[in-house]
Design a protein around this motif. Sequence first.
Motif, mmCIF file in Angstrom:
data_model
loop_
_atom_site.group_PDB
_atom_site.id
_atom_site.type_symbol
_atom_site.label_atom_id
_atom_site.label_comp_id
_atom_site.label_asym_id
_atom_site.label_seq_id
_atom_site.Cartn_x
_atom_site.Cartn_y
_atom_site.Cartn_z
ATOM 1 N N LEU A 1 0.694 -1.291 -0.090
ATOM 2 C CA LEU A 1 0.177 0.275 0.080
ATOM 3 C C LEU A 1 0.930 1.060 0.038
ATOM 4 C CD1 LEU A 1 -2.939 1.044 0.022
ATOM 5 C CD2 LEU A 1 -2.657 0.986 2.463
ATOM 6 N N SER A 2 2.079 1.197 0.716
ATOM 7 C CA SER A 2 2.830 2.425 0.803
ATOM 8 C C SER A 2 3.551 2.694 -0.638
ATOM 9 C CB SER A 2 4.094 2.324 1.941
ATOM 10 O OG SER A 2 3.454 2.026 3.245
ATOM 11 N N GLN A 3 3.766 1.374 -1.096
ATOM 12 C CA GLN A 3 4.592 1.535 -2.548
ATOM 13 C C GLN A 3 3.466 2.077 -3.565
ATOM 14 O OE1 GLN A 3 5.891 -2.536 -3.129
ATOM 15 N NE2 GLN A 3 7.649 -2.436 -1.986
ATOM 16 N N LEU A 4 2.366 1.384 -3.546
ATOM 17 C CA LEU A 4 1.169 2.029 -4.377
ATOM 18 C C LEU A 4 1.027 3.525 -4.022
ATOM 19 C CD1 LEU A 4 -1.219 1.769 -6.301
ATOM 20 C CD2 LEU A 4 -2.663 1.210 -4.458
ATOM 21 N N GLU B 1 -7.115 -6.328 -3.172
ATOM 22 C CA GLU B 1 -7.437 -5.068 -2.838
ATOM 23 C C GLU B 1 -6.642 -3.946 -3.418
ATOM 24 O OE1 GLU B 1 -6.310 -7.619 -0.886
ATOM 25 O OE2 GLU B 1 -8.070 -8.065 0.229
ATOM 26 N N LEU B 2 -5.266 -4.303 -3.589
ATOM 27 C CA LEU B 2 -4.601 -3.237 -4.432
ATOM 28 C C LEU B 2 -5.123 -2.904 -5.649
ATOM 29 C CD1 LEU B 2 -1.005 -3.846 -3.161
ATOM 30 C CD2 LEU B 2 -2.318 -2.330 -2.363
ATOM 31 N N THR B 3 -5.623 -4.377 -6.421
ATOM 32 C CA THR B 3 -5.972 -3.956 -7.947
ATOM 33 C C THR B 3 -7.388 -3.191 -7.780
ATOM 34 O OG1 THR B 3 -5.194 -6.381 -8.195
ATOM 35 C CG2 THR B 3 -6.971 -5.454 -9.608
ATOM 36 N N VAL B 4 -8.081 -3.302 -6.707
ATOM 37 C CA VAL B 4 -9.438 -2.424 -6.754
ATOM 38 C C VAL B 4 -8.900 -1.143 -6.615
ATOM 39 C CG1 VAL B 4 -11.421 -2.025 -5.416
ATOM 40 C CG2 VAL B 4 -10.840 -4.384 -5.629
ATOM 41 N N ILE B 5 -8.086 -0.544 -5.821
ATOM 42 C CA ILE B 5 -7.714 0.695 -5.495
ATOM 43 C C ILE B 5 -7.024 1.163 -6.842
ATOM 44 C CG2 ILE B 5 -5.995 2.172 -4.086
ATOM 45 C CD1 ILE B 5 -6.716 0.193 -1.877
ATOM 46 N N ILE C 1 1.290 6.698 -6.716
ATOM 47 C CA ILE C 1 0.423 7.784 -7.235
ATOM 48 C C ILE C 1 1.178 9.033 -6.780
ATOM 49 C CG2 ILE C 1 -1.616 8.799 -6.072
ATOM 50 C CD1 ILE C 1 -2.473 6.051 -5.376
ATOM 51 N N GLY C 2 2.143 9.296 -5.959
ATOM 52 C CA GLY C 2 2.524 10.594 -5.773
ATOM 53 C C GLY C 2 3.657 11.013 -6.705
ATOM 54 N N THR D 1 0.309 1.140 -12.354
ATOM 55 C CA THR D 1 0.597 -0.329 -12.517
ATOM 56 C C THR D 1 0.877 -1.176 -11.348
ATOM 57 O OG1 THR D 1 2.807 0.397 -13.219
ATOM 58 C CG2 THR D 1 1.231 0.388 -15.092
ATOM 59 N N LEU D 2 0.571 -2.266 -11.334
ATOM 60 C CA LEU D 2 0.980 -2.960 -10.437
ATOM 61 C C LEU D 2 1.666 -4.342 -10.749
ATOM 62 C CD1 LEU D 2 -2.438 -3.125 -8.352
ATOM 63 C CD2 LEU D 2 -0.611 -1.774 -8.076
#
Length: 426
Positions: free
Chosen positions: A167-170, A195-199, A174-175, A187-188
């Motif tokens: 989540l921190s990496q995501l 959960e990360l995919t949904v976000i 974003i930042g 991109t993931l």
Amino acid sequence: MRALGRGSLRRRITIWLLVYAAALTLAVVAQGTVVIEYVERIVWRSLLTVELDHFVERHRLEPGYRVAGTPGLRVYASTDARDAAAMPEVLRGLDEGLHDDLRVGDTEVVALVRDYGGERYTLAMDIEQFSREESRFELLTLAAALAMLLLVSLSAALGVSYLLRPLSQLAGRIGALQPARGAAEITLERGAGSELTVIADAFNDFLRRNRQFVERETTFVNTASHELRTPIAVINGAAELGLQPGADPASMREQLERIRRSAREMDHLVTLLLALAKDPAKLARSNEPLALHVLLPQVVEDHRHLTVGKSLQLNLEPLPECEIHAPPGIVRAAIGNLLRNAIENSDQGVIDIALDRSGTVTIRDPGHGLSPEQISAIYLRMARGGGESGIGLDLIARLCDHFGWRLSLQSDAGRGTTAVLQLGAG
């Protein structure tokens, strides 16, 4: 980035895990203490009952019998004067039953009081050594509980940090986005959590809608600044000519007609631009029943003045009754722009305007026509939402995207162009 701030998710999850672990540990220790106390009383009752029954049986057979061979065990009979004199004060007056947590001097004892044939017997046993062992066991249990709590705390801190790392990496990705540099997207890695995919999908959808909003705003500003210059210039020029000294009424009327036509064109243009600047879903809610067979003749008459000075006729074919659901101003502007394009690209001949019951408007002009390469270039400009096609085709193409309409062009160089606008598809 304040990932570790006072109100961070990581800190709150860790604290709640620690509170849960502490509550669970306390509950386990408390339950263990209660169970041990309960079992202890059962054991004492069983053991002392067996011993007292044995003593009473032997005492009846041998009145002078005393407990022997069992250190720390003493029986007091109420009918025995020696026992009555030797009984410690703490054991006197006890009710029948088991009594623990008693102290005789510096020694902790447990006592069982029972009546046999009207005679009361009190059996006391020294449990000082057992109590010391029990205290050491309780300290060991407490130490184990604290060690377990410490281990759970460390595991919770490390586990939460590990689980929240994606989540921190995501958040870092974003930042680091730079929307101004192009189509930004999150991109993931493969195998990323659902959960990360949904976000990520939700954020990418937001970026897409934001880009569309910016594109609509940019289109509105760019097109308005470019396309409104011509009618404004016409209005200014006509006003100057009409206000010249000595202008005759016929000339003034002609200039006023030019001003009125330019104002009408500006109104249509602003209607189109405002439509394109709105969200498609919100724009679709402005639909209303519209009789195309009534509207189309009005549009033709509004543009007939453009044929003045040309050997050009507008032929409106017989119109069947046709009703669609769309904003009337938008439909009028879209058809009007196609018709104006046909007139501007034709010098002589007949422009045929037709309508079918499905809501398809067909405009055939005898103009210069377009080569396949030119049509491809127009479609490319329409797809990109820009180019030099101006107010005509690219804006109509954007309207088609908004309402689900379809616009197609068929042309041969030197033989004219056929524009087909399917309004009934939305």
